[in-house]
Design a protein around this motif. Structure first.
Motif, PDB file in Angstrom:
ATOM      1  N   LYS A  68       5.620   0.990  21.572  1.00 16.66           N
ATOM      2  CA  LYS A  68       4.520   1.943  21.714  1.00 16.66           C
ATOM      3  C   LYS A  68       3.185   1.285  21.410  1.00 16.66           C
ATOM      4  O   LYS A  68       2.179   1.512  22.102  1.00 16.66           O
ATOM      5  N   LEU A  69       3.160   0.443  20.377  1.00 15.63           N
ATOM      6  CA  LEU A  69       1.912  -0.249  20.025  1.00 15.63           C
ATOM      7  C   LEU A  69       1.514  -1.240  21.113  1.00 15.63           C
ATOM      8  O   LEU A  69       0.322  -1.404  21.402  1.00 15.63           O
ATOM      9  N   TRP A  73      15.097  -8.391  18.134  1.00 14.62           N
ATOM     10  CA  TRP A  73      15.994  -7.315  18.571  1.00 14.62           C
ATOM     11  C   TRP A  73      16.946  -6.899  17.455  1.00 14.62           C
ATOM     12  O   TRP A  73      17.569  -5.833  17.536  1.00 14.62           O
ATOM     13  N   ARG A  74      17.070  -7.724  16.421  1.00 21.62           N
ATOM     14  CA  ARG A  74      17.964  -7.390  15.303  1.00 21.62           C
ATOM     15  C   ARG A  74      17.356  -6.323  14.386  1.00 21.62           C
ATOM     16  O   ARG A  74      18.032  -5.831  13.484  1.00 21.62           O
ATOM     17  N   ARG A  75      16.106  -5.993  14.595  1.00 23.74           N
ATOM     18  CA  ARG A  75      15.462  -4.990  13.742  1.00 23.74           C
ATOM     19  C   ARG A  75      15.937  -3.585  14.119  1.00 23.74           C
ATOM     20  O   ARG A  75      16.489  -3.377  15.205  1.00 23.74           O
ATOM     21  N   PRO A  76      15.717  -2.614  13.235  1.00 23.13           N
ATOM     22  CA  PRO A  76      16.146  -1.239  13.538  1.00 23.13           C
ATOM     23  C   PRO A  76      15.529  -0.738  14.839  1.00 23.13           C
ATOM     24  O   PRO A  76      14.379  -1.064  15.168  1.00 23.13           O
ATOM     25  N   ALA A  77      16.295   0.064  15.575  1.00 24.87           N
ATOM     26  CA  ALA A  77      15.845   0.581  16.872  1.00 24.87           C
ATOM     27  C   ALA A  77      14.536   1.359  16.736  1.00 24.87           C
ATOM     28  O   ALA A  77      13.674   1.293  17.615  1.00 24.87           O
ATOM     29  N   GLU A  78      14.386   2.088  15.633  1.00 20.55           N
ATOM     30  CA  GLU A  78      13.162   2.866  15.434  1.00 20.55           C
ATOM     31  C   GLU A  78      11.937   1.957  15.334  1.00 20.55           C
ATOM     32  O   GLU A  78      10.885   2.243  15.906  1.00 20.55           O
ATOM     33  N   GLU A  79      12.094   0.834  14.632  1.00 19.61           N
ATOM     34  CA  GLU A  79      10.971  -0.095  14.496  1.00 19.61           C
ATOM     35  C   GLU A  79      10.652  -0.753  15.836  1.00 19.61           C
ATOM     36  O   GLU A  79       9.476  -0.906  16.201  1.00 19.61           O
ATOM     37  N   ILE A  80      11.685  -1.141  16.583  1.00 21.76           N
ATOM     38  CA  ILE A  80      11.460  -1.745  17.900  1.00 21.76           C
ATOM     39  C   ILE A  80      10.737  -0.762  18.813  1.00 21.76           C
ATOM     40  O   ILE A  80       9.798  -1.122  19.523  1.00 21.76           O
ATOM     41  N   GLY A  81      11.173   0.504  18.789  1.00 19.23           N
ATOM     42  CA  GLY A  81      10.503   1.523  19.597  1.00 19.23           C
ATOM     43  C   GLY A  81       9.041   1.669  19.225  1.00 19.23           C
ATOM     44  O   GLY A  81       8.176   1.813  20.100  1.00 19.23           O
ATOM     45  N   GLY A  82       8.746   1.606  17.931  1.00 20.33           N
ATOM     46  CA  GLY A  82       7.354   1.687  17.494  1.00 20.33           C
ATOM     47  C   GLY A  82       6.532   0.504  17.970  1.00 20.33           C
ATOM     48  O   GLY A  82       5.365   0.655  18.359  1.00 20.33           O
ATOM     49  N   LEU A  83       7.139  -0.680  17.961  1.00 18.70           N
ATOM     50  CA  LEU A  83       6.439  -1.876  18.446  1.00 18.70           C
ATOM     51  C   LEU A  83       6.149  -1.771  19.942  1.00 18.70           C
ATOM     52  O   LEU A  83       5.079  -2.189  20.404  1.00 18.70           O
ATOM     53  N   LEU A  87      -1.980 -12.067   4.560  1.00 15.91           N
ATOM     54  CA  LEU A  87      -1.097 -11.264   5.400  1.00 15.91           C
ATOM     55  C   LEU A  87      -1.799 -10.972   6.722  1.00 15.91           C
ATOM     56  O   LEU A  87      -3.025 -10.819   6.763  1.00 15.91           O
ATOM     57  N   TRP A  88      -1.039 -10.881   7.807  1.00 13.13           N
ATOM     58  CA  TRP A  88      -1.650 -10.782   9.122  1.00 13.13           C
ATOM     59  C   TRP A  88      -2.690  -9.672   9.254  1.00 13.13           C
ATOM     60  O   TRP A  88      -3.785  -9.913   9.801  1.00 13.13           O
ATOM     61  N   PRO A  89      -2.466  -8.452   8.770  1.00 18.03           N
ATOM     62  CA  PRO A  89      -3.491  -7.419   8.956  1.00 18.03           C
ATOM     63  C   PRO A  89      -4.826  -7.756   8.282  1.00 18.03           C
ATOM     64  O   PRO A  89      -5.852  -7.191   8.647  1.00 18.03           O
ATOM     65  N   ARG A  92       0.817  -1.219   0.000  1.00 19.47           N
ATOM     66  CA  ARG A  92       0.000   0.000   0.000  1.00 19.47           C
ATOM     67  C   ARG A  92       0.851   1.269   0.000  1.00 19.47           C
ATOM     68  O   ARG A  92       0.344   2.356   0.202  1.00 19.47           O
ATOM     69  N   ARG A  93       2.160   1.060  -0.176  1.00 20.05           N
ATOM     70  CA  ARG A  93       3.119   2.169  -0.181  1.00 20.05           C
ATOM     71  C   ARG A  93       3.022   2.992   1.104  1.00 20.05           C
ATOM     72  O   ARG A  93       3.050   4.216   1.091  1.00 20.05           O
ATOM     73  N   MET A  94       2.927   2.272   2.195  1.00 22.71           N
ATOM     74  CA  MET A  94       2.870   2.882   3.518  1.00 22.71           C
ATOM     75  C   MET A  94       4.141   2.528   4.288  1.00 22.71           C
ATOM     76  O   MET A  94       4.811   1.536   3.978  1.00 22.71           O
ATOM     77  N   PRO A  95       4.475   3.290   5.321  1.00 24.85           N
ATOM     78  CA  PRO A  95       5.593   2.906   6.188  1.00 24.85           C
ATOM     79  C   PRO A  95       5.295   1.592   6.906  1.00 24.85           C
ATOM     80  O   PRO A  95       4.124   1.254   7.148  1.00 24.85           O
ATOM     81  N   ARG A  96       6.343   0.853   7.271  1.00 22.60           N
ATOM     82  CA  ARG A  96       6.166  -0.413   7.992  1.00 22.60           C
ATOM     83  C   ARG A  96       5.368  -0.209   9.274  1.00 22.60           C
ATOM     84  O   ARG A  96       4.602  -1.091   9.686  1.00 22.60           O
ATOM     85  N   ALA A  97       5.532   0.943   9.893  1.00 24.50           N
ATOM     86  CA  ALA A  97       4.819   1.220  11.144  1.00 24.50           C
ATOM     87  C   ALA A  97       3.307   1.121  10.952  1.00 24.50           C
ATOM     88  O   ALA A  97       2.584   0.677  11.854  1.00 24.50           O
ATOM     89  N   MET A  98       2.827   1.513   9.781  1.00 31.36           N
ATOM     90  CA  MET A  98       1.387   1.416   9.519  1.00 31.36           C
ATOM     91  C   MET A  98       0.949  -0.034   9.412  1.00 31.36           C
ATOM     92  O   MET A  98      -0.167  -0.391   9.793  1.00 31.36           O
ATOM     93  N   GLY A  99       1.831  -0.888   8.917  1.00 36.58           N
ATOM     94  CA  GLY A  99       1.520  -2.310   8.879  1.00 36.58           C
ATOM     95  C   GLY A  99       1.413  -2.897  10.274  1.00 36.58           C
ATOM     96  O   GLY A  99       0.513  -3.698  10.561  1.00 36.58           O
ATOM     97  N   HIS A 100       2.314  -2.479  11.166  1.00 35.84           N
ATOM     98  CA  HIS A 100       2.244  -2.967  12.545  1.00 35.84           C
ATOM     99  C   HIS A 100       0.983  -2.456  13.243  1.00 35.84           C
ATOM    100  O   HIS A 100       0.356  -3.183  14.021  1.00 35.84           O
ATOM    101  N   ARG A 101       0.611  -1.221  12.935  1.00 33.35           N
ATOM    102  CA  ARG A 101      -0.610  -0.675  13.528  1.00 33.35           C
ATOM    103  C   ARG A 101      -1.836  -1.468  13.060  1.00 33.35           C
ATOM    104  O   ARG A 101      -2.724  -1.789  13.855  1.00 33.35           O
TER     105      ARG A 101
END
Length: 243
Positions: A84-85, A72-82, A217-219, A32-41
Motif C-alpha cells: 500500500k505504501l 516475503w518471510r515477513r507477516p502477510a499483514e506487514e507485506i500488504g502494508g508495504l 535509523l532510516w526514518p 516511539r511505542r508505535m506500530p511497525r506500520a508507522m515506521g514504514h510510513r
C-alpha cells in the motif's frame, strides 16, 4: 510551499552512484511505542527527502533497497502494508519525478507483486523512460545472489548454443547481464541503523564501493545525513588494489 535548503557537502568529489540499505523503520516505531506500520510510513517520508536531496547534491544515480527477496518471510499483514505504501508513493510522487526529469528504474522481479502494484510500476517506468536526468533505482523483490545466478544461467545458455565462446566470458560479460548494467558503477553504499552487513544487496556491484554504516535509523536519515555521507566519501582514498 517553501523547500528546505539542502546542505552542500564539502567533498570535492561526488559519488556518481549511491546505494542505500534503508534499515531501522521497525526500531524507529518501537522506540516511539508505535506500530511497525508507522515506521514504514515514516520511512517513505525519508525516501522522499533523500531522493530530493540526492538530486540537489548532483548525484547521478540513487539506488534504494526497498523490498528484498527475503522480505516475503515477513507477516502477510506487514507485506500488504508495504504494498500500500509503495502504491501511495508512486501515485503521490510520480508527477514530481516526471517534472524533475528523473529516470525511474526497478531492480528485481517486481512482477511477483499484486497486479495493481505491477500496473502502477509499469506505468511509472513508461512515463519516466524518456527522461534524461538522474536515475532513481528501486530494488523490489531483489536479491543479489539470484541476480548472479540469472546472469550465469543466461551466459551458460548462450555458450551452450554456440552464441559465445565460454573462454570469452569475463567480468564485463557478467556485468552486461546484471540489472544495473546501464547504471554508473557503484561508488558508495550506505546502511542505516547500525547494522554492518550487505544483506544480499548489490554484492557484485559493491566489490570496490566505499561502505558506510551509520547508526541513524532510516526514518531519521535526511538531507544532512546524506550530505555528511557524501562528504565522508570525498575523504576516502580509493586505490582499487593499487598503492
Amino acid at each position: 510551499m517553501a523547500t528546505a535548503a539542502i546542505p552542500q557537502p564539502v567533498a570535492a568529489i561526488l559519488p556518481r552512484h549511491v546505494a542505500i540499505i534503508m534499515d531501522g523503520n521497525g526500531r524507529w516505531a518501537a522506540a516511539r511505542r508505535m506500530p511497525r506500520a508507522m515506521g514504514h510510513r515514516a520511512g517513505v517520508e525519508a525516501v522522499r527527502t533523500v531522493t530530493r536531496a540526492a538530486r540537489a547534491l548532483g548525484i547521478e544515480a540513487l539506488t534504494l533497497y526497498a523490498f528484498s527477496s527475503e522480505n516475503w518471510r515477513r507477516p502477510a499483514e506487514e507485506i500488504g502494508g508495504l504494498m500500500k505504501l509503495l502504491k501511495l508513493f508512486i501515485r503521490n510522487d510520480l508527477a514530481e519525478l516526471v517534472r524533475e526529469n528523473v529516470r525511474l528504474r526497478v531492480l528485481g522481479d517486481y512482477r511477483r507483486f499484486p497486479e495493481d502494484v505491477v500496473a502502477l510500476i509499469d506505468d511509472a517506468l513508461a512515463r519516466t523512460a524518456g527522461n534524461s536526468g538522474p536515475i532513481l533505482a528501486i530494488a523490489l523483490n531483489y536479491g543479489a545472489q539470484a541476480e548472479l545466478v540469472e546472469a550465469a544461467r543466461a551466459l551458460a545458455e548462450r555458450a551452450a548454443t554456440g552464441a559465445i565462446d565460454p573462454a570469452s566470458i569475463d567480468a564485463d560479460a557478467i556485468e552486461a547481464q546484471l540489472a544495473t548494467r546501464d547504471l554508473p558503477p557503484l561508488d558508495l553504499m550506505i546502511r542505516t541503523s547500525g547494522e554492518q552487513r550487505l544483506s544480499n544487496f548489490l554484492l557484485w556491484q559493491a566489490a570496490y564501493a566505499e561502505l558506510l554504516f551509520v547508526d541513524t535509523l532510516w526514518p531519521d536519515f535526511g538531507a544532512d545525513e546524506l550530505a555528511a555521507a557524501v562528504e565522508a566519501f570525498g575523504q576516502r582514498q580509493r586505490r582499487y588494489g593499487g598503492l
